[in-house]
Write a protein that holds these residues in place. Structure first.
Motif, mmCIF file in Angstrom:
data_model
loop_
_atom_site.group_PDB
_atom_site.id
_atom_site.type_symbol
_atom_site.label_atom_id
_atom_site.label_comp_id
_atom_site.label_asym_id
_atom_site.label_seq_id
_atom_site.Cartn_x
_atom_site.Cartn_y
_atom_site.Cartn_z
ATOM 1 N N ASN A 61 20.125 9.263 -18.110
ATOM 2 C CA ASN A 61 19.444 9.447 -16.835
ATOM 3 C C ASN A 61 19.506 8.158 -16.043
ATOM 4 O OD1 ASN A 61 16.919 9.514 -14.982
ATOM 5 N ND2 ASN A 61 17.217 11.640 -15.664
ATOM 6 N N PRO A 62 19.891 8.231 -14.771
ATOM 7 C CA PRO A 62 20.057 6.984 -13.984
ATOM 8 C C PRO A 62 18.760 6.239 -13.721
ATOM 9 C CG PRO A 62 20.340 8.932 -12.605
ATOM 10 C CD PRO A 62 20.262 9.424 -14.003
ATOM 11 N N THR A 63 17.567 6.853 -13.898
ATOM 12 C CA THR A 63 16.303 6.131 -13.642
ATOM 13 C C THR A 63 16.114 4.965 -14.592
ATOM 14 O OG1 THR A 63 15.174 7.734 -15.080
ATOM 15 C CG2 THR A 63 15.188 8.182 -12.714
ATOM 16 N N ALA A 64 16.880 4.946 -15.704
ATOM 17 C CA ALA A 64 16.758 3.818 -16.637
ATOM 18 C C ALA A 64 17.242 2.526 -16.015
ATOM 19 C CB ALA A 64 17.544 4.127 -17.914
ATOM 20 N N LEU A 65 17.995 2.593 -14.924
ATOM 21 C CA LEU A 65 18.489 1.375 -14.279
ATOM 22 C C LEU A 65 17.355 0.596 -13.623
ATOM 23 C CD1 LEU A 65 20.757 -0.456 -13.204
ATOM 24 C CD2 LEU A 65 21.057 1.159 -11.316
ATOM 25 N N ILE A 66 16.363 1.270 -13.079
ATOM 26 C CA ILE A 66 15.306 0.584 -12.311
ATOM 27 C C ILE A 66 14.495 -0.345 -13.212
ATOM 28 C CG2 ILE A 66 13.265 0.946 -10.885
ATOM 29 C CD1 ILE A 66 14.483 3.570 -9.940
ATOM 30 N N GLN A 69 7.482 7.412 -12.500
ATOM 31 C CA GLN A 69 7.109 8.595 -11.718
ATOM 32 C C GLN A 69 8.341 9.479 -11.476
ATOM 33 O OE1 GLN A 69 5.057 7.596 -8.103
ATOM 34 N NE2 GLN A 69 4.690 9.743 -7.536
ATOM 35 N N LEU A 70 9.436 8.837 -11.148
ATOM 36 C CA LEU A 70 10.669 9.622 -10.955
ATOM 37 C C LEU A 70 11.094 10.295 -12.249
ATOM 38 C CD1 LEU A 70 12.783 7.221 -8.690
ATOM 39 C CD2 LEU A 70 11.776 9.401 -8.024
ATOM 40 N N ARG A 71 10.965 9.568 -13.366
ATOM 41 C CA ARG A 71 11.387 10.133 -14.646
ATOM 42 C C ARG A 71 10.533 11.340 -15.006
ATOM 43 N NH1 ARG A 71 14.356 8.293 -18.922
ATOM 44 N NH2 ARG A 71 13.830 9.131 -20.983
ATOM 45 N N GLU A 72 9.226 11.225 -14.778
ATOM 46 C CA GLU A 72 8.343 12.358 -15.073
ATOM 47 C C GLU A 72 8.653 13.543 -14.176
ATOM 48 O OE1 GLU A 72 4.466 10.803 -14.616
ATOM 49 O OE2 GLU A 72 4.486 9.669 -16.517
ATOM 50 N N GLN A 114 0.790 -1.227 0.000
ATOM 51 C CA GLN A 114 0.000 0.000 0.000
ATOM 52 C C GLN A 114 0.825 1.283 0.000
ATOM 53 O OE1 GLN A 114 -2.244 -0.268 3.608
ATOM 54 N NE2 GLN A 114 -0.438 -0.367 4.931
ATOM 55 N N GLY A 115 2.097 1.171 -0.038
ATOM 56 C CA GLY A 115 2.917 2.373 0.105
ATOM 57 C C GLY A 115 2.976 3.223 -1.151
ATOM 58 N N ASP A 116 2.954 4.550 -0.926
ATOM 59 C CA ASP A 116 3.162 5.508 -2.005
ATOM 60 C C ASP A 116 4.348 6.405 -1.619
ATOM 61 O OD1 ASP A 116 2.948 6.933 -4.290
ATOM 62 O OD2 ASP A 116 1.186 8.090 -3.674
ATOM 63 N N VAL A 117 5.507 5.754 -1.463
ATOM 64 C CA VAL A 117 6.696 6.457 -0.968
ATOM 65 C C VAL A 117 7.247 7.420 -2.007
ATOM 66 C CG1 VAL A 117 9.022 6.128 -0.037
ATOM 67 C CG2 VAL A 117 7.207 4.501 0.519
ATOM 68 N N ILE A 118 7.193 7.072 -3.275
ATOM 69 C CA ILE A 118 7.840 7.865 -4.313
ATOM 70 C C ILE A 118 7.222 9.248 -4.413
ATOM 71 C CG2 ILE A 118 8.291 8.004 -6.791
ATOM 72 C CD1 ILE A 118 10.043 6.074 -5.265
ATOM 73 N N SER A 119 5.927 9.359 -4.138
ATOM 74 C CA SER A 119 5.300 10.682 -4.166
ATOM 75 C C SER A 119 5.923 11.592 -3.119
ATOM 76 C CB SER A 119 3.796 10.547 -3.931
ATOM 77 O OG SER A 119 3.200 9.778 -4.952
ATOM 78 N N LYS A 120 6.170 11.043 -1.940
ATOM 79 C CA LYS A 120 6.815 11.836 -0.893
ATOM 80 C C LYS A 120 8.260 12.164 -1.272
ATOM 81 C CE LYS A 120 3.944 9.667 2.667
ATOM 82 N NZ LYS A 120 3.945 8.845 3.887
ATOM 83 N N VAL A 121 8.928 11.166 -1.878
ATOM 84 C CA VAL A 121 10.308 11.415 -2.332
ATOM 85 C C VAL A 121 10.331 12.527 -3.370
ATOM 86 C CG1 VAL A 121 12.241 10.416 -3.596
ATOM 87 C CG2 VAL A 121 11.133 9.100 -1.784
ATOM 88 N N CYS A 122 9.371 12.492 -4.281
ATOM 89 C CA CYS A 122 9.314 13.536 -5.305
ATOM 90 C C CYS A 122 9.025 14.899 -4.688
ATOM 91 C CB CYS A 122 8.236 13.184 -6.330
ATOM 92 S SG CYS A 122 8.673 11.788 -7.384
ATOM 93 N N GLY A 123 8.243 14.918 -3.585
ATOM 94 C CA GLY A 123 7.996 16.189 -2.905
ATOM 95 C C GLY A 123 9.276 16.779 -2.330
#
Length: 785
Positions: free
Chosen positions: A689-694, A671-674, A600-609
């Motif tokens: 861009n390093p997000t391509a690794l994920i 989400q990180l890429r956007e 249920q986690g939406d951690v990336i939204s907080k990280v993006c904030g």
């Protein structure tokens, strides 16, 4: 013609009969024997054949003729010799007769001299009486002068005191003439005894005419006083100065006359030099002139010319010298003979006195402003049209003959002294600026924002203005001094940046110890430090471009250390910014890639904030560090994301969880890429861009057939050649379904394939730490297989 031996024999025999009849000479007998032998040898050689005997008469006749010819020639030679001997004997007889007559005459003279010896004694007495008479006559004739000497001395003294110099000098010349005549008469005239004067007589005359020496000294004193005040007198009444010059010329003429008499060896008189001669007053005239010029510099002292007073003193010297030169050229030059070349002499005297005066000044403890005043005056003002470059002085001036005011070595030392003085000042101001900067970091308000919307403080403005101003001032002296000053400033900037970096490190340490203290603007001032370094870098590059190609005395190269120190300071500040980002992200990263996050986690939204907040602050940083911070924040986010995966918080238990995990990772990457794309200025994301690794790691996890893992890992190695065996092993553990044999095959593939890093590739996996195994004593799986 060549004679035969028979002829030689006959000649010798005839000579023996003619020259020495009745006397035997051994030499002649020997010669006769040789001649006869030679003749016999010749005859035996010629008449050994019978046919030659027929010509015997012919040979006899021929030899008889030759013998007759030789005899006649010998007789003529001997006859000429005999005539010469006879003439010589006649001359000797005449000479003997003349010598006999001269001897008789000398004998008569000797007899007469012996008879007149008594008369010579009487003449000696008459000579002594005549000498005494001449001395008494001279004394009687000089009595009126001798009686008037004292009165004339007193009258001449009054004339000197009233500065009636020409009249006084005329009286002095008359007194000296009397003194010379008295000494001449006492020593005797030409043709008399001419002996030296006795010490008693000489002392008597000197004492009697002692007032003459005092008059010479008094007149000289007044004369040099008039010459020393010639500039003032020329503007008021130049008559005394003209009189002084006339007196100097009279004395110079008298000196030359007396010297010529001494050098003349053929003169009728050989008098000694009069007392006090030669006086060389013309030479003394120019010495007094130089002393007068030097007197204008003696009044300057260290206390009266310190600081701004030195520039005023040099300016006053300029106006004083040019005013004096104008007076000398327009007025005094007309009062002296042309051969004096008074303007040229005055120029040389001013130059020599300035050399001495400036050498005294540069020996003081001068500050940078005072050294600048001296250098500017020496190198620019002195040779300008305002001083020695005046076209009116060109006819009197030869700069090469004068030489420089300060030698080249002295100029280099003075410039080095100026650079060191400026260096001390720059170092002090930089230290004060750094202290102000450290104080600004503790302020409870946001840093200042410039017209470009970037954070900054007063530090780069102060440093830049100070270095550029010093370079501009030094350029007023010379380009060489400008280069030395810039290089000095760059060295000092390097030292400042070293202290600045240490201050940034200490600033970060204090924040880590107590993050709540001044934490609101900690990141803001770090970003301001980065912008400050960029401004300083642009200033440093501008200064580098100004430096010429000449090699200075003290600094042999352009110091690259300032740019290196700038890069080190920027890197450290960026590292602290990333540490702060990591600190802000840490609470959200702890629950990442766990079962709670999967459910249920939406951690990336907080990280993006958090990233958005930081990127807004990064926009306050000057380029190119703005882009660099954004790239580093993206890299840091991906590294921490993958590091959370490496911690193995989530081990998939079935195919569904693997698909769910991979899908979640792809969503997070998208989400990180956007988000990263929204923070870019042009709206694009860099291909590297390093997000391509994920998503690549997600593909490895969601692979359904474990047998294809070898192929998948090969593709992973091709894209990321820096991935290690430990990283792949953790990924296989996360899948949770990899058999031991496939694991061993994959790990062996990793060991065998070690592709080189492609150009421009930045490794990422060395920054992703793999946690230690829970059973460190266990051997690696591949080895066990």
């Amino acid at each position: 013609a060549v004679c035969c031996p028979a002829q030689l024999s006959d000649c010798f025999l005839w000579a023996a009969d003619v020259l020495v009849p009745g006397e035997e000479w051994p030499e002649l007998e020997r010669a006769e024997g040789l001649a006869r032998g030679a003749a016999l040898k010749w005859a035996s050689g010629v008449f050994c054949r019978p046919e030659n005997l027929e010509r015997l008469g012919h040979y006899r006749k021929r030899e008889s003729q030759r013998t007759t010819s030789i005899n006649s020639r010998l007789k003529s030679v001997v006859q000429s010799y005999l005539e010469g001997v006879d003439w010589g004997l006649g001359q000797l007889r005449e000479a003997r007769a003349e010598l006999r007559e001269a001897s008789h005459a000398m004998h008569k003279v000797r007899l007469e001299c012996s008879q007149n010896a008594e008369g010579i004694l009487t003449l000696e007495t008459l000579r002594e009486i005549s000498t005494n008479h001449c001395q008494l006559l001279a004394a009687v004739s000089n009595l009126p002068r001798l009686y008037s000497v004292r009165n004339m001395v007193l009258e001449t003294e009054r004339l000197v005191e009233s500065r009636r110099l020409l009249e006084a000098h005329a009286r002095l010349m008359e007194l000296e003439r009397w003194q010379d005549e008295v000494l001449l008469q006492l020593r005797g005239f030409g043709g008399s005894s001419g002996t030296a004067l006795s010490p008693e007589d000489d002392e008597l005359v000197q004492n009697y005419f002692s007032g003459v020496g005092r008059l010479v000294e008094a007149l000289a004193k007044e004369l040099w006083a008039v010459v020393s005040s010639g500039l003032t007198l020329s503007l008021q009444n130049p008559t005394p100065f003209v009189s002084a010059v006339r007196i100097v010329e009279r004395e110079e003429t008298l000196d030359q006359i007396f010297l010529e008499e001494r050098r003349s060896v053929s003169g009728t008189h050989n008098r000694p030099m009069p007392p006090g001669r030669p006086r060389c007053w013309r030479e003394r005239f120019f010495k007094v002139l130089e002393e007068t010029v030097a007197a204008r510099f003696r009044s300057a002292s260290y206390l009266h010319t310190r600081g701004p007073g030195l520039a005023g003193h040099l300016s006053a010297l300029q106006h004083s010298i040019m005013s004096d030169l104008s007076t000398v050229r327009n007025l005094l030059e007309q009062c002296v003979p042309p051969h004096y070349q008074l303007t040229k002499a005055y120029l040389h005297a001013c130059h020599r006195c300035l050399q001495t005066h400036l050498s005294q000044i540069i020996g003081w403890e001068l500050q940078s402003g005072e050294i600048f005043a001296v250098l500017n005056w020496v190198l620019h003002i002195y040779n300008s049209s305002e001083m020695m470059g005046d076209p009116a002085l060109a006819a009197y001036l030869d700069l090469e003959e004068l030489g420089p005011l300060i030698s080249q070595e002295g100029l280099e030392q003075l410039q080095n002294k100026y650079v060191q003085s400026v260096r001390k000042s720059v170092s002090e101001w930089m230290q004060k600026a750094l202290e102000v900067e450290l104080t600004d970091w503790q302020r409870d308000q946001e840093p200042d924002i410039d017209h470009e919307g970037c954070y900054h403080t007063s530090l780069p403005t102060i440093i830049t203005q100070m270095l550029e101003e010093n370079a501009r001032v030094a350029l007023m002296i010379s380009e060489t001094l400008r280069d030395q000053t810039i290089q000095m400033g760059l060295y000092e900037m390097e030292n400042l940046l070293s202290r600045f970096r240490d201050a940034i490190v200490e600033f970060g340490k204090e924040h880590r110890k107590d993050p709540t203290a001044n934490s609101k603007f900690y990141l803001h001032y770090l970003l301001a430090c980065i912008s400050n370094c960029i401004i300083l870098k642009m200033s440093t590059e501008s200064l580098h471009q100004q430096v010429g190609s000449r090699v200075s005395v003290r600094f042999s190269r352009i110091p690259p250390g300032s740019l290196v120190a700038l890069d080190r300071a920027v890197k450290k500040a960026c590292r602290l910014v990333m540490d702060q980002l990591l600190l802000d992200l840490q609470p959200h990263l702890q629950g990442l890639l766990s079962r709670t996050w999967l459910a249920q986690g939406d951690v990336i939204s907080k990280v993006c904030g958090v990233l958005e907040h930081h990127c807004e602050l990064y926009s306050r940083v000057r380029s190119p560090c703005r882009q660099r911070l954004q790239e580093e924040s993206q890299r840091l986010t991906v590294v921490e994301y993958v590091r959370a995966l490496m911690q193995k918080k989530l081990i998939c238990r079935n195919e569904e969880e693997r698909q769910q995990l991979a899908q979640k990772m792809v969503q997070d990457a998208q989400q990180l890429r956007e988000h990263f794309q929204s923070t870019e200025v042009d709206g694009t994301v860099n291909e590297a861009n390093p997000t391509a690794l994920i998503p690549v790691l997600a593909d490895l996890i969601k692979l359904k057939d474990p047998g294809l893992l070898t192929l998948e890992v090969s593709g992973l190695i091709a894209k990321y050649p820096d991935i290690s065996e430990e990283h792949v092993s953790v990924l296989l553990d996360v899948r949770g379904d990899v058999p031991r044999d496939i694991r061993g095959t994959v790990l062996c593939l990793l060991e065998q394939s070690a592709p080189p890093l492609p150009p421009g590739y930045r490794p990422i996996f060395p920054d992703i730490l793999v946690p230690p195994s829970s059973m460190p004593f266990c051997l690696p799986t591949a080895k066990c297989a």
